[in-house]
Write an enzyme that holds these catalytic residues in place. Structure first.
Site, mmCIF file in Angstrom:
data_model
loop_
_atom_site.group_PDB
_atom_site.id
_atom_site.type_symbol
_atom_site.label_atom_id
_atom_site.label_comp_id
_atom_site.label_asym_id
_atom_site.label_seq_id
_atom_site.Cartn_x
_atom_site.Cartn_y
_atom_site.Cartn_z
ATOM 1 N N GLU A 1 0.835 -1.211 0.000
ATOM 2 C CA GLU A 1 0.000 0.000 0.000
ATOM 3 C C GLU A 1 0.865 1.255 0.000
ATOM 4 O O GLU A 1 1.852 1.337 0.747
ATOM 5 C CB GLU A 1 -0.881 -0.029 1.258
ATOM 6 C CG GLU A 1 -2.276 0.440 1.027
ATOM 7 C CD GLU A 1 -3.060 -0.465 0.071
ATOM 8 O OE1 GLU A 1 -3.098 -0.157 -1.138
ATOM 9 O OE2 GLU A 1 -3.629 -1.454 0.541
ATOM 10 N N THR B 1 2.737 2.123 -2.295
ATOM 11 C CA THR B 1 4.025 1.796 -2.921
ATOM 12 C C THR B 1 4.010 2.130 -4.406
ATOM 13 O O THR B 1 5.065 2.307 -5.000
ATOM 14 C CB THR B 1 4.335 0.290 -2.783
ATOM 15 O OG1 THR B 1 3.238 -0.432 -3.347
ATOM 16 C CG2 THR B 1 4.505 -0.109 -1.327
ATOM 17 N N SER C 1 -11.987 1.359 -5.518
ATOM 18 C CA SER C 1 -11.679 1.764 -6.904
ATOM 19 C C SER C 1 -12.876 1.823 -7.829
ATOM 20 O O SER C 1 -12.827 1.338 -8.971
ATOM 21 C CB SER C 1 -10.628 0.828 -7.524
ATOM 22 O OG SER C 1 -9.439 0.954 -6.855
ATOM 23 N N SER C 2 -13.946 2.451 -7.375
ATOM 24 C CA SER C 2 -15.082 2.612 -8.279
ATOM 25 C C SER C 2 -14.712 3.536 -9.445
ATOM 26 O O SER C 2 -15.208 3.350 -10.557
ATOM 27 C CB SER C 2 -16.305 3.139 -7.529
ATOM 28 O OG SER C 2 -16.009 4.361 -6.906
ATOM 29 N N ASP D 1 -4.814 0.919 -9.232
ATOM 30 C CA ASP D 1 -6.230 0.564 -9.406
ATOM 31 C C ASP D 1 -6.557 0.214 -10.859
ATOM 32 O O ASP D 1 -7.280 -0.753 -11.138
ATOM 33 C CB ASP D 1 -7.132 1.720 -8.945
ATOM 34 C CG ASP D 1 -6.713 2.254 -7.594
ATOM 35 O OD1 ASP D 1 -6.037 1.529 -6.851
ATOM 36 O OD2 ASP D 1 -7.051 3.412 -7.279
#
Ligand code: GLA
Length: 416
Positions: free
Chosen positions: A47, A49, A145-146, A201
């Protein structure tokens, strides 16, 4: 105590397609040329990263955004969404530009228009205007991640409508071509929507494979499949969508990113992923905030590699499961203490899941609200979800929502 426990079910692809077909027909009085879908994601580990040139390990969710689309002869984009009661919106392909330009596109249409714009900017030829209807079962504002799901559904739709030859199918993706689509979706989000996110994402939504996790090297774009078969071991991945308000999120995200870039400059490396000796690097930094951020990023990259090694070493049980649990827990604690992107809602969900016997629990995504994940025994899902909901009610937080995640197909056409 009886807190309500609400699970967000994923629509079947047939159901999702029917919804957007109906919306399309009601809005434009014609049948769409086709329907495309793209999943939300959870990141298992790695995360904050991606924008540091590091590695991550996402899976695609069964929860998807659906796009019914038809090509047009002119350069107009017409858009309608089941989540927006403003009716049909219109944008001209010739009037789309970066968020800080005169051609700024307001609101959610920026994520759609931005993809078409970015593909044209990349020299992809043959794109024209199109009509589009959108619906989604990826919860909004949940860190799942919508927005990437929206961009990626549009990207594979444009690929098919204008025969760009970049996407292949969800079952047999053209991974090289998809890198071009990923880049366009990132540009849409960074430049046109104005959100300075790192690309994890979009890569997850377009490049994950069903039944496995995706090792993603964010600097080179290299990917590999990693086994992640929870069901075979009687396990499930419980996702808690905290529903925490996170209005400060954008500014805080940009600030974290800027601090990392400043620390990299200070250390004389391009990106923090280039730091080979963590302690020596930290010694060189005077700023305590930079020290904490660098410690998180360097350790998180190491945890991600260790997690991949563990998952590849054998079935997810016994020692392997213990190792993964320790790495998940370490990741969350570092995001809480060093990167400082958690919030009381995320920490509570993680603490309760751990206390109830989860095999590792951590926040996923950007943080400051959003969701957390926990590996739990499949027959304990309801009990743990209930305990989290009760802890939230007691603390006076918004009621959380839950969903179950399993590694699913990437973006592609819906065959009806
Ligand atoms: C958000 C961003 C991603 C990534 C994660 C944190 O989801 O969109 O690019 O930086 O946060 O890992």
């Amino acid at each position: 105590m009886g807190a309500d426990v609400y699970f967000t079910e994923a629509w079947t692809q047939t159901e999702g397609a029917q919804r957007v077909r109906t919306l399309f027909e009601n809005s434009y009085g014609a049948q769409p040329a086709g329907v495309w879908q793209a999943p939300g994601r959870v990141n298992l580990i790695g995360e904050h990263t991606d924008y540091n040139g590091g590695v991550a390990l996402p899976i695609a969710l069964p929860h998807r955004t659906y796009a019914a689309m038809s090509p047009r002869e002119d350069r107009t984009i017409r858009l309608v969404s089941a989540q927006d009661d403003g009716g049909i919106r219109e944008v001209s392909l010739d009037e789309i530009g970066p968020a800080d330009s005169a051609h700024r596109v307001e609101g959610w249409p920026a994520y759609v228009a931005g993809v078409a714009w970015a593909l044209e900017q990349a020299g992809v030829e043959g794109i024209r205007g199109f009509d589009l209807a959108i619906d989604s079962c990826v919860p909004f504002g949940s860190g799942l991640s919508s927005s990437a799901a929206l961009e990626c559904a549009v990207a594979v739709g444009l690929d098919a409508l204008f025969e760009l030859g970049l996407a292949g199918s969800a079952e047999e993706p053209n991974d090289e071509g998809r890198k071009t689509l990923v880049a366009a979706c990132i540009r849409a989000e960074n430049d046109v929507a104005g959100a300075n996110t790192g690309g994890l994402d979009q890569a997850a939504s377009l490049r994950c494979r069903e039944g496995e996790a995706l090792f993603l090297d964010c600097r080179t774009g290299r990917t590999e499949g990693v086994p992640f078969d929870l069901a075979a071991e009687g396990l499930a991945l419980l996702v808690t969508d905290t529903r925490a308000p996170h209005s400060l999120a954008d500014g805080q995200y940009n600030e974290r990113r800027a601090t990392c870039e400043a620390a990299a400059a200070e250390l004389g490396v391009d990106v923090l992923a280039d730091v080979t000796d963590r302690d020596a690097a930290i010694e060189k930094l005077d700023d305590e905030t930079q020290v904490k951020r660098v410690r998180h990023v360097v350790d998180e990259i190491e945890r991600t590699y260790a997690c991949i090694d563990a998952l590849r070493s054998g079935p997810l049980r016994g020692d392997v499961l213990d190792q993964v649990a320790t790495l998940f827990d370490g990741s969350h604690d570092s995001l809480r203490d060093d990167y400082e992107v958690t919030c009381p809602e995320l920490d509570t969900a993680v603490d309760v899941a751990r206390a109830k016997g989860a095999h590792g629990a951590r926040m996923t995504g950007g943080g400051f609200g959003g969701s957390c994940i926990a590996i739990v025994a499949a027959d304990q899902v309801d009990e743990i979800a209930r305990a989290i909901a009760e802890a939230y009610a007691e603390a006076g937080f918004n009621a959380p929502q839950f969903l179950l995640a399993s590694p699913s197909l990437p973006a592609g056409a819906v065959s009806e």
